[in-house]
Design an enzyme around this catalytic site. Structure first.
Site, PDB file in Angstrom:
ATOM      1  N   GLY A  75     -41.493 -86.243 -39.943  1.00 19.98           N
ATOM      2  CA  GLY A  75     -41.033 -86.009 -38.752  1.00 19.98           C
ATOM      3  C   GLY A  75     -41.720 -84.714 -38.236  1.00 19.98           C
ATOM      4  N   SER A 101     -44.448 -88.800 -33.618  1.00 16.86           N
ATOM      5  CA  SER A 101     -44.080 -87.359 -32.768  1.00 16.86           C
ATOM      6  C   SER A 101     -42.474 -87.286 -32.419  1.00 16.86           C
ATOM      7  CB  SER A 101     -45.024 -87.315 -31.705  1.00 16.86           C
ATOM      8  OG  SER A 101     -44.920 -88.346 -30.790  1.00 16.86           O
ATOM      9  N   HIS A 135     -38.456 -76.937 -24.577  1.00 17.28           N
ATOM     10  CA  HIS A 135     -38.105 -76.952 -25.852  1.00 17.28           C
ATOM     11  C   HIS A 135     -37.345 -75.673 -26.193  1.00 17.28           C
ATOM     12  CE1 HIS A 135     -40.354 -80.489 -26.573  1.00 17.28           C
ATOM     13  NE2 HIS A 135     -39.431 -80.880 -27.513  1.00 17.28           N
ATOM     14  N   HIS A 136     -36.539 -75.731 -27.324  1.00 18.25           N
ATOM     15  CA  HIS A 136     -35.823 -74.408 -27.621  1.00 18.25           C
ATOM     16  C   HIS A 136     -36.998 -73.405 -28.404  1.00 18.25           C
ATOM     17  CE1 HIS A 136     -36.375 -75.931 -31.869  1.00 18.25           C
ATOM     18  NE2 HIS A 136     -35.899 -77.083 -31.458  1.00 18.25           N
ATOM     19  N   LYS A 139     -39.005 -73.908 -31.641  1.00 19.37           N
ATOM     20  CA  LYS A 139     -40.096 -75.063 -31.748  1.00 19.37           C
ATOM     21  C   LYS A 139     -41.427 -74.305 -31.607  1.00 19.37           C
ATOM     22  CE  LYS A 139     -41.870 -79.101 -30.703  1.00 19.37           C
ATOM     23  NZ  LYS A 139     -41.678 -80.283 -31.737  1.00 19.37           N
ATOM     24  N   GLY A 145     -45.515 -82.336 -30.200  1.00 17.45           N
ATOM     25  CA  GLY A 145     -46.094 -83.503 -30.487  1.00 17.45           C
ATOM     26  C   GLY A 145     -45.862 -84.708 -29.475  1.00 17.45           C
TER      27      GLY A 145
END
Length: 238
Positions: A75, A101, A135-136, A139, A145
């Site tokens: 992942g 992704s 994103h947070h 990341k 991705g």
């Protein structure tokens, strides 16, 4: 099913929770605190490994799994420049590798919608396309991705774009992706087609990690007993 978790951060723990709820057993939990336990013998206690770590370690991790004869679901993003090497190793060891992704079923539906919309937009050059992803702050890779997969879907289907850039651009052939890192933000991806008179927008927003963890578990269950390299298109059929 017996599972090895490679990476025991937020995603690893979310996967563990779902695995236990479904009646599976986690036989190995690996992170930076116990690298000495990352051995072929320990991996072979599991039916499948699920890997969510960091871009710089993902390839080595999946290689260890394939060499140990253990199917592996990866992942982690940001390592796909070595995908061809991974395919060679998988073939050499007659193994099974699943990579994506994004493991969310909703995101993979979003991928399909994105490709279809890009194809439709070939006949409407008055629309300029751009992307954004949020994103947070933990990341590590930018763009994500998932954003790269979306961009590739556009480039494959929209003839007037040839490459993506992770910044604003005035070049007609470039697809702009803007990356934002804020907390809390599990993940939002947006694609905009803008003309002088209107805007068409498609967006996917994750509300939690549960969708990603559930999809990874689904992939792990599906992968056991197979040989080869697979992705969510194989699992979902689109």
């Amino acid at each position: 099913m017996k599972i090895a978790l490679i990476g025991y951060g937020k995603m690893g723990k979310a996967i563990e929770q779902i695995a236990l709820q479904q009646g599976h057993e986690v036989v190995l939990r690996l992170d930076v605190n116990n690298p000495e336990e990352f051995t072929a013998a320990n991996l072979q206690k599991a039916d499948v490994a699920i890997e969510f770590t960091r871009p710089e370690t993902a390839f080595e991790n999946l290689q260890k799994c394939l060499e140990a004869g253990v199917p592996v679901v990866v992942g982690t993003t940001g390592w796909l420049h070595r995908l061809e090497d991974a395919k060679v190793i998988c073939t050499q060891h007659q193994g099974a590798l699943f990579h994506s992704s994004n493991y969310s079923v909703g995101v993979n539906i979003f991928f399909a919608v994105n490709r279809f919309l890009a194809q439709m937009m070939n006949g409407h050059p008055q629309y300029e396309v751009r992307m954004a992803e949020t994103h947070h702050t933990q990341k590590l890779d930018a763009p994500s991705g998932t954003a790269i997969t979306l961009a590739e879907g556009i480039l494959e289907n929209l003839k007037r774009k040839t490459n993506w850039v992770n910044q604003p651009t005035e070049e007609a052939e470039e697809l702009s992706i803007l990356s934002y890192r804020v907390d809390p933000a599990p993940g939002t991806h947006e694609v905009y087609y803008e003309s002088a008179i209107d805007t068409i927008e498609i967006r996917h927003t994750a509300h939690s990690r549960e969708g990603f963890a559930s999809g990874a578990m689904q992939a792990a269950l599906w992968l056991v007993g197979k040989k080869g390299v697979f992705g969510m298109a194989d699992l979902l059929g689109f």
